[in-house]
Motif scaffolding. Structure first.
Motif, PDB file in Angstrom:
ATOM      1  N   THR A  91       4.112  65.034  42.026  1.00  0.00           N
ATOM      2  CA  THR A  91       3.931  63.625  41.669  1.00  0.00           C
ATOM      3  C   THR A  91       4.875  63.591  40.320  1.00  0.00           C
ATOM      4  N   THR A 106      -6.994  57.874  38.404  1.00  0.00           N
ATOM      5  CA  THR A 106      -7.529  58.025  39.677  1.00  0.00           C
ATOM      6  C   THR A 106      -8.977  58.814  39.897  1.00  0.00           C
ATOM      7  N   ASP A 248      -1.889  63.116  47.284  1.00  0.00           N
ATOM      8  CA  ASP A 248      -1.832  61.618  48.242  1.00  0.00           C
ATOM      9  C   ASP A 248      -2.707  60.750  47.314  1.00  0.00           C
ATOM     10  N   LEU A 249      -3.780  61.055  46.551  1.00  0.00           N
ATOM     11  CA  LEU A 249      -4.572  60.166  45.788  1.00  0.00           C
ATOM     12  C   LEU A 249      -3.641  59.578  44.407  1.00  0.00           C
ATOM     13  N   ASN A 251      -0.543  59.317  44.303  1.00  0.00           N
ATOM     14  CA  ASN A 251       0.329  58.401  44.773  1.00  0.00           C
ATOM     15  C   ASN A 251       0.033  56.990  44.973  1.00  0.00           C
ATOM     16  N   ARG A 252      -1.267  57.125  45.465  1.00  0.00           N
ATOM     17  CA  ARG A 252      -1.862  55.661  45.594  1.00  0.00           C
ATOM     18  C   ARG A 252      -2.211  54.914  44.226  1.00  0.00           C
ATOM     19  N   VAL A 253      -2.204  55.356  43.159  1.00  0.00           N
ATOM     20  CA  VAL A 253      -2.077  54.796  41.852  1.00  0.00           C
ATOM     21  C   VAL A 253      -0.879  54.544  41.180  1.00  0.00           C
TER      22      VAL A 253
END
Length: 365
Positions: A91, A106, A248-249, A251-253
């Motif tokens: 990230t 997150t 993955d989590l 990159n959602r934030v």
């Protein structure tokens, strides 16, 4: 009728104090009207910009009318090759500070506890408070992390443990064996972030295989930066390596386009500039030795450091800091880290360090 904005803000904002960076040279010029200032406050690489990074920046200016690559594809590919990991584990952030902020946003919330050392990087405290979580500070051991105390502090509410290695502002470090034994004892439900902003300054036998440990410990994350040894502090590029599930989590934030085009180009280029990195590390070792010899000769106590700064104990640190400013030398007071008698001094060029030593001699005399 006045508007009570504080009551409208999120709970964690109440009582939160802004991060205090090292004083910029321009600010000191405005305040005191002096020039020829030496800044030894922010642990930057004193060599200046890598030649390869400079060339890459110049080339990238042609496309500044376009948005940058939101995913940092080429930088992540190059990092993955260097770190022997998958690019999907990385990230990117606007400096490692933003990566840490993304991590906190997150995973950390009201009711959670975050464990870190009493003299740890102050951003951990700021992020914990802003998320409405509870900070659990463990007492230091010889100015460094006490891993046993951290483990003993774990409760059912513990969400995250933050470990800076080497630590800022003390310069202390944990050996690979200590960290390996610690990770083996941490409950899997507790996340651990290993903040390795000064990793490049460690010698080979001091470096833990932290990236390699990710396959064994899915709760581990490793953050690093281009702001220190790679000399890109002004462009702000950091990254975090973790399992693909964690990434993955995050990159959602993560905000899109959080790294600009110049930063991405410079970071890609400087990874190939082995000579620049080696020169900076050699300079740091040479000048660190010179400063330590000076402190020993003057009877000035210091905390042994493996980073690119040294923390010294000078008693009336605030007064000495102000006196150094008047002589055009900026260092870093660290009372906010629970160390009111200490100053943190970045390792600069030979001429810059000589200016600092001469100024301190005059003040102490």
């Amino acid at each position: 009728m006045s508007l009570d904005l504080l009551s409208m803000a999120n709970p964690g904002v109440d009582g939160l104090m802004p991060y205090q960076p090292g004083k910029p040279t321009e600010e000191l010029e405005r305040e005191l009207g002096i020039s020829d200032i030496v800044k030894l406050a922010s642990n930057e690489n004193p060599l200046g910009l890598s030649p390869r990074a400079r060339q890459a920046i110049e080339a990238a200016t042609a496309e500044l009318c376009r948005y940058p690559d939101a995913n940092g594809y080429y930088l992540k590919q190059k990092l993955a090759q260097k770190l022997n990991c998958d690019s999907d584990q990385i990230t990117l952030g606007n400096g490692s500070n933003e990566v840490l902020e993304i991590l906190f946003r997150t995973f950390v919330g009201i009711g959670d506890e975050v464990i870190f050392d009493a003299h740890a990087f102050i951003v951990y405290q700021l992020l914990t408070q802003s998320c409405g979580a509870t900070a659990v500070k463990t007492a230091a051991k010889e100015w460094g992390h006490d891993l046993d105390a951290m483990l003993a502090a774990v409760t059912e509410r513990t969400k995250l443990i933050c470990i800076a290695n080497p630590n800022n502002p003390t310069g202390t470090f944990l050996a690979p064996r200590q960290l390996a034994e610690f990770m083996a004892r941490v409950p899997e439900r507790v996340l651990v972030v290993l903040d390795e902003a000064y990793y490049e300054y460690l010698k080979a036998d001091q470096r833990a295989d932290s990236i390699g440990w990710l396959t064994q410990y899915p709760n581990l994350m490793v953050s690093r930066t281009f702001s220190k040894a790679y000399g890109l502090a002004g462009l702000r590029v950091g990254y975090l390596v973790a399992s693909t599930d964690i990434t993955d989590l995050l990159n959602r934030v993560r905000e899109p386009f959080n790294n600009n085009s110049l930063a991405l180009a410079a970071a890609e280029a400087v990874l190939d500039d082995a000579d620049y990195l080696a020169e900076g590390i050699a300079l740091n070792e040479r000048e660190m030795a010179r400063l330590l010899a000076y402190f020993d000769q003057r009877g000035i106590r210091y905390i042994p450091s493996v980073a690119n700064f040294i923390t010294i104990e000078v008693g009336a640190a605030g007064e000495i800091y102000d006196a150094l400013l008047k002589k055009g030398v900026i260092v870093r007071p660290i009372a906010g880290y629970g160390m009111p008698s200490h100053l943190r001094v970045s390792i600069g060029l030979e001429s810059e360090n000589s200016r600092f030593m001469d100024a301190l001699d005059e003040i102490l005399a």
